[in-house]
Design an enzyme around this catalytic site. Structure first.
Site, short mmCIF file in Angstrom:
data_model
loop_
_atom_site.label_atom_id
_atom_site.label_comp_id
_atom_site.label_asym_id
_atom_site.label_seq_id
_atom_site.Cartn_x
_atom_site.Cartn_y
_atom_site.Cartn_z
N HIS A 150 -0.94 10.74 -4.51
CA HIS A 150 -0.12 9.74 -5.19
C HIS A 150 1.20 10.34 -5.66
CE1 HIS A 150 -4.21 7.81 -5.98
NE2 HIS A 150 -3.57 6.97 -5.18
N HIS A 156 -4.07 11.42 -7.90
CA HIS A 156 -4.16 12.72 -7.26
C HIS A 156 -2.82 13.14 -6.63
CE1 HIS A 156 -4.54 10.48 -3.58
NE2 HIS A 156 -5.60 9.85 -4.06
N LYS A 179 -8.87 5.45 -11.90
CA LYS A 179 -9.29 6.57 -11.05
C LYS A 179 -8.26 7.69 -11.15
CE LYS A 179 -12.00 4.07 -7.63
NZ LYS A 179 -12.07 3.80 -6.20
N1 ARG Z 1 -4.06 2.50 -3.83
C1 ARG Z 1 -4.10 3.08 -2.53
C2 ARG Z 1 -4.72 4.47 -2.59
O1 ARG Z 1 -4.71 5.09 -3.62
C3 ARG Z 1 -2.74 3.19 -1.89
C4 ARG Z 1 -2.07 1.87 -1.62
C5 ARG Z 1 -1.00 1.96 -0.60
N2 ARG Z 1 -0.36 0.71 -0.33
C6 ARG Z 1 -0.90 -0.28 0.32
N3 ARG Z 1 -0.22 -1.40 0.46
N4 ARG Z 1 -2.10 -0.20 0.87
O2 ARG Z 1 -5.17 4.98 -1.59
#
Ligand code: ARG
Length: 578
Positions: free
Chosen positions: A144, A141, A138
């Site tokens: 991130h 963005h 994905k």
């Molecule tokens: N992959 C998730 C996202 O892009 C963020 C993860 C953050 N960490 C966690 N332990 N939930 O929204």
């Protein structure tokens, strides 16, 4: 050192006030450098000593300050005592101040400020920081990107304070997107493209299969089937998934390296699909799981059946959700790292998610849920690269590099550099980081490349410029003068302001360590750079007598050292030439 002065003031106060010096140290703070004439170095707020800590200065606080000041005496360390409304102010013997600050900065090097009394008694802790965490195939963005920069800063700071930090990248590496990707790759994928540019190719396949699946039910079905095979542990499906993941992680590692960032663990949601099932069973056994009419299952967070406080932890088909996997991951990390604190860094859109995770952990009897903390940040709008919206981290880095190279080419003072691309990247990253860290993390902001890259004003380019300039001073004069130096030469207001500002570094680190906001350090470094610029204009090295030149060079060297320390904490690599 700052703390040695603080301690010495605290000792004197302790006798007068009949309180232990330790309890006084935190009430004594270095006075911020003001543009006005040079003043006191430390101040004690009388109100902070009084039991009623309302924060308001009371009508009689000036009188209290005066009464306290009358009982205090100057000596070899404190050369002047004065009062302001509610404060007693201390001026340190100038020669002592100069010697002690410069000596300490040089001696402590990268640990300057961190050995301060403000941090003493701070136990070493095991801290897990979960940050960056993009979703495979994905978009990567802006959220991130922010999580990456902020998480890295928090990890750096905690590590600098002596804690044992584990940096975890928790990838979005499971879910229906892999069903789509699995099915999609078989239809539109190319092996060579996957090998040569996996992130780009997987994203293309994902976008295409998504579109086709919307129009063609068969493709949607194929994706569904593929994900089902994954969930059931089908070897072939899993091996394709594993390749996607491995290739992506290799790419991430390479790109994070450009940022100077690494992780101790590339974990991800995929690790917890089975453990999440175990969590569901556990919740069931404890009677905490409630089935809904549609077949899904929820945990009641209100404790009184309020349906609006129900958190879904299982889909109707029995599969787990993001929240369930996070609960499993938290338990697993507790097992593995026995952490004293765990910090998650994501945008504020996930505040509710983390509240739910922590609350369910509590309901399950994990009292250590208290040690988990979500650090939320605001939304950045308008960051675009030449290729459009941010989709890949690498595009942002390339954009930074090209833009900065263009800027450098247009500035006549730019030095001939061995590797201009590398310098451009470091300058650009500094610019990006300062822009991002200058406000409260929770604030949203509108992104603008031109503003980010301004070399004047309070930008990251200005910090880099200051660092490079100070470095070149040392290169030009270093060997000639550094041995000969006389601290009594540093009495001009520009020197004293710098010394006073250096004195405050530990307090600034302390503030950032308390609220995890980088803005205190950012502001400090910008002020330091402005002070250095003013000093550089006034305090010549060339044509000065050797002991004066040597003293000034020492002062500039100390500034560069502290500037570099602060920049590195923020995640910036200082440049020596630009
Ligand atoms: N992959 C998730 C996202 O892009 C963020 C993860 C953050 N960490 C966690 N332990 N939930 O929204």
């Amino acid at each position: 050192m700052a703390c040695a002065f603080r301690r010495s003031i605290a000792c004197q106060l302790s006798k007068v006030l009949d309180l232990p010096p330790e309890s006084l140290i935190k009430s004594i703070s270095a006075v911020p450098v003001s543009k006005k004439q040079e003043g006191a170095d430390f101040q004690l707020s009388v109100d902070s000593l009084l039991e009623d800590n309302s924060g308001r200065s009371r009508p009689d606080s000036q009188a209290k300050a005066d009464r306290l000041a009358e009982k205090l005496k100057c000596g070899s360390v404190v050369s002047e005592i004065s009062t302001g409304p509610g404060t007693v102010c201390f001026k340190i013997n100038r020669e002592l101040l100069t010697k002690a600050v410069l000596h300490q900065v040089m001696e402590d090097g990268s640990e300057y400020g961190l050995k301060s009394e403000l941090f003493s008694g701070l136990p070493q802790r095991r801290i897990v920081v979960d940050f960056s965490s993009p979703n495979v195939a994905k978009k990567f963005h802006v959220g991130h990107l922010r999580s990456t920069l902020i998480g890295n800063f928090i990890a750096n700071l905690k590590e600098a304070l002596g804690h044992k930090v584990t940096r975890i990248n928790y990838l979005g590496d499971w879910g229906l997107q892999f069903g789509l990707l699995g099915a999609g790759f078989q239809l539109f994928g190319y092996e060579e493209k996957l090998q040569s540019n996996p992130l780009q190719h997987l994203f293309e396949v994902y976008v295409q299969v998504n579109k086709e699946a919307e129009e063609d039910k068969n493709i949607a079905q194929l994706a569904h089937d593929f994900f089902r095979q994954l969930e059931l542990g089908d070897v072939q499906a899993l091996s394709l998934w594993q390749r996607f993941r491995d290739l992506s992680v290799t790419e991430y590692v390479r790109i994070y390296k450009r940022l100077g960032i690494y992780f101790d663990e590339y974990s991800g949601e995929s690790f917890y699909r089975e453990k999440a099932q175990a969590i569901l069973q556990l919740l069931e056994r404890r009677g905490l799981l409630q089935k809904t009419a549609k077949g899904s299952a929820v945990v009641d967070l209100s404790g009184n059946g309020d349906p609006s406080a129900a958190c879904t932890v299982m889909r109707a088909d029995g599969t787990s959700l993001y929240v369930t996997r996070d609960i499993a991951a938290a338990l697993d990390r507790m097992d593995k790292y026995n952490f004293d604190a765990m910090i998650y860094v994501t945008d504020k859109g996930q505040q509710k998610h983390f509240q739910q995770v922590f609350q369910i952990l509590k309901i399950m009897g994990c009292d250590w849920a208290e040690r988990c903390q979500h650090v939320p940040f605001g939304i950045v709008q308008g960051m675009r690269t030449r290729r459009g919206d941010v989709t890949f981290l690498e595009d942002v880095l390339n954009e930074i590099q090209t833009r900065m190279l263009q800027n450098m080419a247009s500035i006549k003072t730019t030095k001939a550099l061995e590797c201009p691309e590398e310098t451009a990247e470091k300058l650009g990253l500094a610019a990006l980081i300062i822009q991002d860290f200058r406000g409260l993390l929770l604030s949203d902001y509108q992104f603008c490349w031109d503003r980010v890259f301004q070399s004047r004003g309070d930008t990251g380019v200005f910090l880099q410029y200051t660092h490079a300039r100070l470095h070149s001073l040392e290169e030009t004069f270093g060997c000639g003068y550094l041995n000969d130096f006389n601290t009594t030469c540093l009495q001009e207001p520009q020197s004293v302001s710098i010394l006073q500002h250096l004195l405050r570094f530990d307090e600034v680190l302390y503030r950032s360590s308390q609220d995890l906001q980088p803005k205190h350090i950012v502001r400090y470094l910008l002020t330091l750079s402005h002070l250095a610029a003013a000093a550089h204009r006034k305090l010549q090295i060339k044509d000065s007598p050797p002991d004066v030149a040597g003293a000034r060079l020492h002062l500039f060297k100390a500034v560069r050292s502290v500037l570099a320390n602060g920049m590195k904490l923020l995640g910036i690599t200082p440049v020596c030439k630009m």
